[in-house]
Structure formats: C-alpha cells, structure tokens
Design a protein around this motif. Structure first.
Motif, PDB file in Angstrom:
ATOM      1  N   ALA A 193       0.845  -1.079   0.044  1.00 15.03           N
ATOM      2  CA  ALA A 193       0.022   0.043  -0.157  1.00 15.03           C
ATOM      3  C   ALA A 193       1.224   1.128   0.149  1.00 15.03           C
ATOM      4  O   ALA A 193       0.581   2.310  -0.695  1.00 15.03           O
ATOM      5  CB  ALA A 193      -1.001   0.061   1.029  1.00 15.03           C
ATOM      6  N   VAL A 194       2.123   1.304   0.630  1.00 10.21           N
ATOM      7  CA  VAL A 194       2.797   2.351   0.711  1.00 10.21           C
ATOM      8  C   VAL A 194       3.514   2.578  -0.752  1.00 10.21           C
ATOM      9  O   VAL A 194       3.445   3.704  -1.064  1.00 10.21           O
ATOM     10  CB  VAL A 194       4.265   2.198   1.630  1.00 10.21           C
ATOM     11  N   VAL A 195       3.984   1.470  -1.336  1.00  7.09           N
ATOM     12  CA  VAL A 195       4.207   1.455  -2.907  1.00  7.09           C
ATOM     13  C   VAL A 195       3.163   2.314  -3.779  1.00  7.09           C
ATOM     14  O   VAL A 195       3.582   3.215  -4.350  1.00  7.09           O
ATOM     15  CB  VAL A 195       4.686   0.022  -3.570  1.00  7.09           C
ATOM     16  N   LEU A 196       1.921   1.891  -3.576  1.00  2.00           N
ATOM     17  CA  LEU A 196       0.831   2.266  -4.176  1.00  2.00           C
ATOM     18  C   LEU A 196       0.915   3.977  -4.070  1.00  2.00           C
ATOM     19  O   LEU A 196       0.432   4.547  -4.963  1.00  2.00           O
ATOM     20  CB  LEU A 196      -0.459   1.787  -3.929  1.00  2.00           C
ATOM     21  N   LEU A 197       0.552   4.375  -2.872  1.00  2.00           N
ATOM     22  CA  LEU A 197       0.482   5.606  -2.373  1.00  2.00           C
ATOM     23  C   LEU A 197       1.822   6.385  -2.764  1.00  2.00           C
ATOM     24  O   LEU A 197       1.428   7.755  -3.178  1.00  2.00           O
ATOM     25  CB  LEU A 197       0.202   5.687  -1.050  1.00  2.00           C
ATOM     26  N   ASP A 198       2.884   5.888  -2.851  1.00  2.00           N
ATOM     27  CA  ASP A 198       4.102   6.825  -3.284  1.00  2.00           C
ATOM     28  C   ASP A 198       3.975   7.099  -4.777  1.00  2.00           C
ATOM     29  O   ASP A 198       4.121   8.165  -5.183  1.00  2.00           O
ATOM     30  CB  ASP A 198       5.275   5.948  -2.889  1.00  2.00           C
ATOM     31  N   GLU A 199       3.489   5.906  -5.251  1.00  2.00           N
ATOM     32  CA  GLU A 199       3.244   6.340  -6.919  1.00  2.00           C
ATOM     33  C   GLU A 199       2.073   7.343  -7.167  1.00  2.00           C
ATOM     34  O   GLU A 199       2.194   7.912  -8.035  1.00  2.00           O
ATOM     35  CB  GLU A 199       3.058   4.989  -7.718  1.00  2.00           C
ATOM     36  N   ALA A 200       1.228   7.181  -6.459  1.00  2.00           N
ATOM     37  CA  ALA A 200      -0.073   7.959  -6.524  1.00  2.00           C
ATOM     38  C   ALA A 200       0.379   9.499  -6.502  1.00  2.00           C
ATOM     39  O   ALA A 200      -0.072  10.300  -7.109  1.00  2.00           O
ATOM     40  CB  ALA A 200      -1.202   7.732  -5.465  1.00  2.00           C
ATOM     41  N   GLU A 201       1.010   9.763  -5.451  1.00  2.00           N
ATOM     42  CA  GLU A 201       1.772  11.033  -4.991  1.00  2.00           C
ATOM     43  C   GLU A 201       2.672  11.708  -5.958  1.00  2.00           C
ATOM     44  O   GLU A 201       3.037  12.648  -6.151  1.00  2.00           O
ATOM     45  CB  GLU A 201       2.029  11.133  -3.617  1.00  2.00           C
ATOM     46  N   GLN A 202       3.520  10.645  -6.498  1.00  2.00           N
ATOM     47  CA  GLN A 202       4.551  10.972  -7.253  1.00  2.00           C
ATOM     48  C   GLN A 202       4.520  10.056  -8.529  1.00  2.00           C
ATOM     49  O   GLN A 202       5.372   8.944  -8.336  1.00  2.00           O
ATOM     50  CB  GLN A 202       6.067  11.189  -6.705  1.00  2.00           C
ATOM     51  N   VAL A 203       4.129  10.617  -9.769  1.00  2.00           N
ATOM     52  CA  VAL A 203       3.898   9.809 -10.733  1.00  2.00           C
ATOM     53  C   VAL A 203       5.481   9.339 -11.400  1.00  2.00           C
ATOM     54  O   VAL A 203       6.046  10.230 -11.731  1.00  2.00           O
ATOM     55  CB  VAL A 203       3.226  10.424 -11.968  1.00  2.00           C
ATOM     56  N   LYS A 204       5.721   8.046 -11.401  1.00  2.00           N
ATOM     57  CA  LYS A 204       7.205   7.720 -11.948  1.00  2.00           C
ATOM     58  C   LYS A 204       6.915   6.296 -12.992  1.00  2.00           C
ATOM     59  O   LYS A 204       7.699   6.367 -13.887  1.00  2.00           O
ATOM     60  CB  LYS A 204       7.886   6.883 -11.015  1.00  2.00           C
ATOM     61  N   HIS A 205       5.688   6.082 -12.940  1.00  2.00           N
ATOM     62  CA  HIS A 205       5.396   5.067 -14.372  1.00  2.00           C
ATOM     63  C   HIS A 205       4.247   4.912 -15.072  1.00  2.00           C
ATOM     64  O   HIS A 205       3.310   4.103 -14.854  1.00  2.00           O
ATOM     65  CB  HIS A 205       5.283   3.745 -13.509  1.00  2.00           C
ATOM     66  N   ARG A 206       4.052   5.997 -15.848  1.00  2.00           N
ATOM     67  CA  ARG A 206       2.870   6.414 -16.443  1.00  2.00           C
ATOM     68  C   ARG A 206       2.962   5.511 -17.649  1.00  2.00           C
ATOM     69  O   ARG A 206       3.615   5.379 -18.382  1.00  2.00           O
ATOM     70  CB  ARG A 206       2.951   7.915 -16.805  1.00  2.00           C
ATOM     71  N   ARG A 207       1.523   4.901 -17.868  1.00  2.94           N
ATOM     72  CA  ARG A 207       1.443   3.873 -18.998  1.00  2.94           C
ATOM     73  C   ARG A 207       2.692   2.770 -18.996  1.00  2.94           C
ATOM     74  O   ARG A 207       2.991   2.463 -19.880  1.00  2.94           O
ATOM     75  CB  ARG A 207       1.285   4.441 -20.356  1.00  2.94           C
ATOM     76  N   ARG A 208       2.853   2.392 -17.657  1.00  5.99           N
ATOM     77  CA  ARG A 208       4.179   1.291 -17.461  1.00  5.99           C
ATOM     78  C   ARG A 208       3.669   0.587 -16.543  1.00  5.99           C
ATOM     79  O   ARG A 208       2.823   0.837 -15.535  1.00  5.99           O
ATOM     80  CB  ARG A 208       5.299   1.965 -17.406  1.00  5.99           C
ATOM     81  N   ARG A 209       4.231  -0.884 -16.440  1.00  6.14           N
ATOM     82  CA  ARG A 209       4.243  -1.733 -15.313  1.00  6.14           C
ATOM     83  C   ARG A 209       5.401  -1.670 -14.509  1.00  6.14           C
ATOM     84  O   ARG A 209       6.616  -1.247 -14.945  1.00  6.14           O
ATOM     85  CB  ARG A 209       4.115  -2.836 -15.850  1.00  6.14           C
ATOM     86  N   PHE A 210       5.120  -1.465 -13.115  1.00  4.00           N
ATOM     87  CA  PHE A 210       6.423  -1.789 -12.237  1.00  4.00           C
ATOM     88  C   PHE A 210       6.080  -2.461 -11.149  1.00  4.00           C
ATOM     89  O   PHE A 210       4.783  -3.127 -10.941  1.00  4.00           O
ATOM     90  CB  PHE A 210       6.881  -0.448 -11.879  1.00  4.00           C
ATOM     91  N   THR A 211       7.068  -3.071 -10.600  1.00  3.52           N
ATOM     92  CA  THR A 211       6.941  -3.962  -9.269  1.00  3.52           C
ATOM     93  C   THR A 211       7.905  -3.653  -7.987  1.00  3.52           C
ATOM     94  O   THR A 211       8.389  -2.705  -8.353  1.00  3.52           O
ATOM     95  CB  THR A 211       7.360  -5.364  -9.693  1.00  3.52           C
ATOM     96  N   ALA A 212       7.694  -4.046  -6.960  1.00  7.33           N
ATOM     97  CA  ALA A 212       8.241  -3.795  -5.645  1.00  7.33           C
ATOM     98  C   ALA A 212       8.356  -5.007  -4.990  1.00  7.33           C
ATOM     99  O   ALA A 212       7.546  -5.813  -4.821  1.00  7.33           O
ATOM    100  CB  ALA A 212       7.790  -2.560  -4.938  1.00  7.33           C
ATOM    101  N   ALA A 213       9.550  -5.177  -4.021  1.00  8.84           N
ATOM    102  CA  ALA A 213       9.575  -5.995  -3.037  1.00  8.84           C
ATOM    103  C   ALA A 213      10.612  -5.694  -2.076  1.00  8.84           C
ATOM    104  O   ALA A 213      11.476  -4.627  -2.451  1.00  8.84           O
ATOM    105  CB  ALA A 213      10.000  -7.433  -3.674  1.00  8.84           C
ATOM    106  N   TYR A 214      10.680  -6.389  -0.832  1.00 12.37           N
ATOM    107  CA  TYR A 214      11.982  -6.033   0.075  1.00 12.37           C
ATOM    108  C   TYR A 214      13.280  -6.039  -0.553  1.00 12.37           C
ATOM    109  O   TYR A 214      13.609  -7.071  -1.446  1.00 12.37           O
ATOM    110  CB  TYR A 214      11.912  -6.726   1.361  1.00 12.37           C
TER     111      TYR A 214
END
Ligand code: NAP
Length: 213
Positions: free
Chosen positions: A192-213
């Motif tokens: 959820a942190v990953v999602l909201l970070d992307e929501a607040e600062q767009v880094k991946h417009r029309r792209r896929r990204f992923t995240a993990a520890y």
C-alpha cells in the motif's frame, strides 16, 4: 487528493484505503453492495458500484484526482478479471482520471531465466493460484495494449501477505525483485505504501512496475 478505490473491502484494497487516509487523502471506497459498507475502513466514504460496469466506473471517478483498482473476482470466476479491467480502463477514459491497477506477479520475468515468467516457469506457482495468475497475465496484456486510459500497472512480488508496515521496498520494472536469498516478498501494508508513493509522485505512466524488499 480525492481517490476512488475499487475493491476497498478486500485484503489489499482495505490496506490501500488505510494508507491513503493516513496520508490525509479523501477516499471514496467502492464495494459491490451496501451490505459491505461496514467492511470499509473508518474515515473513508463508502459507495456501492461494480468495477465491471463502465458507467459505474465513470460515475464513481468523475471529479476525482485518481482511481485505484484492487479488484479480484471470486474464486472460480477468475477470467472475469479481463473484462473488469477493460471496464475500468474505459470508465476512467471517460472521466480522464488516472488509474493505478493492482495486478499480479504472473507476467514478471524470473531473474536470470530469459523470457521465462512467473506463470511459465515450471513448478514455480502452486496449482491453486494458476487460474488467478493466468487472469493477471491477461490483465497485464490488456493494460499494456491500452493507449487511451492513463494507467499504471503494479505487479506485487511473488509473495504478498498481511504483515507490518516498514516503509521499505525496492522497485523493479518487468523482472521479479528478489532478495539475496532469491525470495520475492512484501507485506500488504508496504505494498500500500508503494501504491500511495506512486499516487503522489508519478513515476510509471502507462508502464508496469513492481516492488519487493
Ligand atoms: N503475488 C501476487 O501476484 C498477488 C498476491 C495477492 C493479491 N494479488 C492481486 O491483488 C488484487 C487484490 O487481491 P486481494 O487478495 O485483495 O483480493 P480480495 O481480498 O478477494 O479482494 C478483492 C475485492 O474485489 C472486490 N470485487 C470483485 N469483483 C468486483 C467488481 N466487479 N466490482 C467491484 N469490486 C469487486 C471483491 O468484492 P466481493 O467481496 O463483493 O467479491 C473484494 O472485496 C488481485 O488482483 C490479486 O490478483 C496478487
């Protein structure tokens, strides 16, 4: 921001709602019927709607700054994920609202294995998640091919489970992010942190990204 969240009572969606509220956003939390309003985290405004209905998506995103989908069809109906995703994309296209789509890990490539993905790697996935993995693979293809809606597709790591919020994660693009032991995981709270970070600062417009520890 004013954010509409579909799948707001789900495992992932409810954590996204809480993370958004903790950051001071106004949340329109969408569930399928009013009997589920009690499952919506306190502080969010509950709405009833079907993400598989383009008019509902347009009605519930009109005037909002962002939409997030964390929808998963019931077991046995996994194939509905493709038409639901199409409906979300067409709905937000009408309202011009950006959408973050919680997807699956299925289409991520396994590091060091060429084009082999989480879905196609032999014996990588347990049998019980194959149907939703196939559905998520198709969902990613739908987003990738879409040139009209303002989407971002977020693939979770291989393992996404309830846990604690640490605020830590590493980003990747089309390859599974793994730790030094080859494990790919994240708590739903940190997702959820990953999602909201992307929501607040767009880094991946029309792209896929992923995240993990
Ligand atoms: N490693 C991975 O790749 C991984 C791991 C976990 C989750 N995920 C993905 O994360 C997403 C969310 O999963 P989850 O575990 O949070 O699922 P969940 O707990 O089952 O929640 C999904 C929510 O979506 C709602 N929903 C279903 N169809 C809908 C529709 N047409 N319109 C509006 N809402 C609808 C459900 O409502 P009802 O109760 O009314 O059905 C439910 O509240 C899924 O896309 C899943 O594939 C990926």
């Amino acid at each position: 921001m004013k954010i509409t969240i579909f799948g707001a009572a789900g495992e992932v969606g409810s954590r996204i709602v809480r993370e958004a509220l903790s950051r001071g956003h106004q949340v329109a939390a969408v569930v399928r019927n009013t009997s589920q309003f009690s499952k919506v985290p306190q502080g969010a405004n509950p709405y009833a709607g079907d993400a598989g209905n383009i008019d509902d998506v347009a009605r519930l995103t009109e005037g909002q700054d962002l939409a997030i989908s964390a929808v998963r069809p019931p077991t046995g109906n996994e194939a509905l994920l493709a038409p639901i995703t199409q409906s979300i994309l067409r709905g937000v296209e009408k309202t011009g609202v950006r959408v973050l789509i919680v997807g699956g890990a299925a289409s991520l490539k396994i590091p060091g294995k060429g084009d082999t993905t989480v879905l196609t790697a032999p014996n990588f996935l347990p049998k019980e998640v194959i149907d939703i993995a196939r559905a998520c693979f198709a969902q990613h293809q739908i987003c990738n091919a879409d040139k009209k809606a303002d989407w971002t597709y977020i693939s979770p790591p291989a393992m996404l489970s309830p846990g604690t919020r640490t605020g830590n994660y590493r980003l990747g693009s089309d390859e599974l992010v793994v730790d030094k032991d080859g494990i790919s995981q994240l708590s739903m709270e940190d997702f959820a942190v990953v999602l909201l970070d992307e929501a607040e600062q767009v880094k991946h417009r029309r792209r896929r990204f992923t995240a993990a520890y």
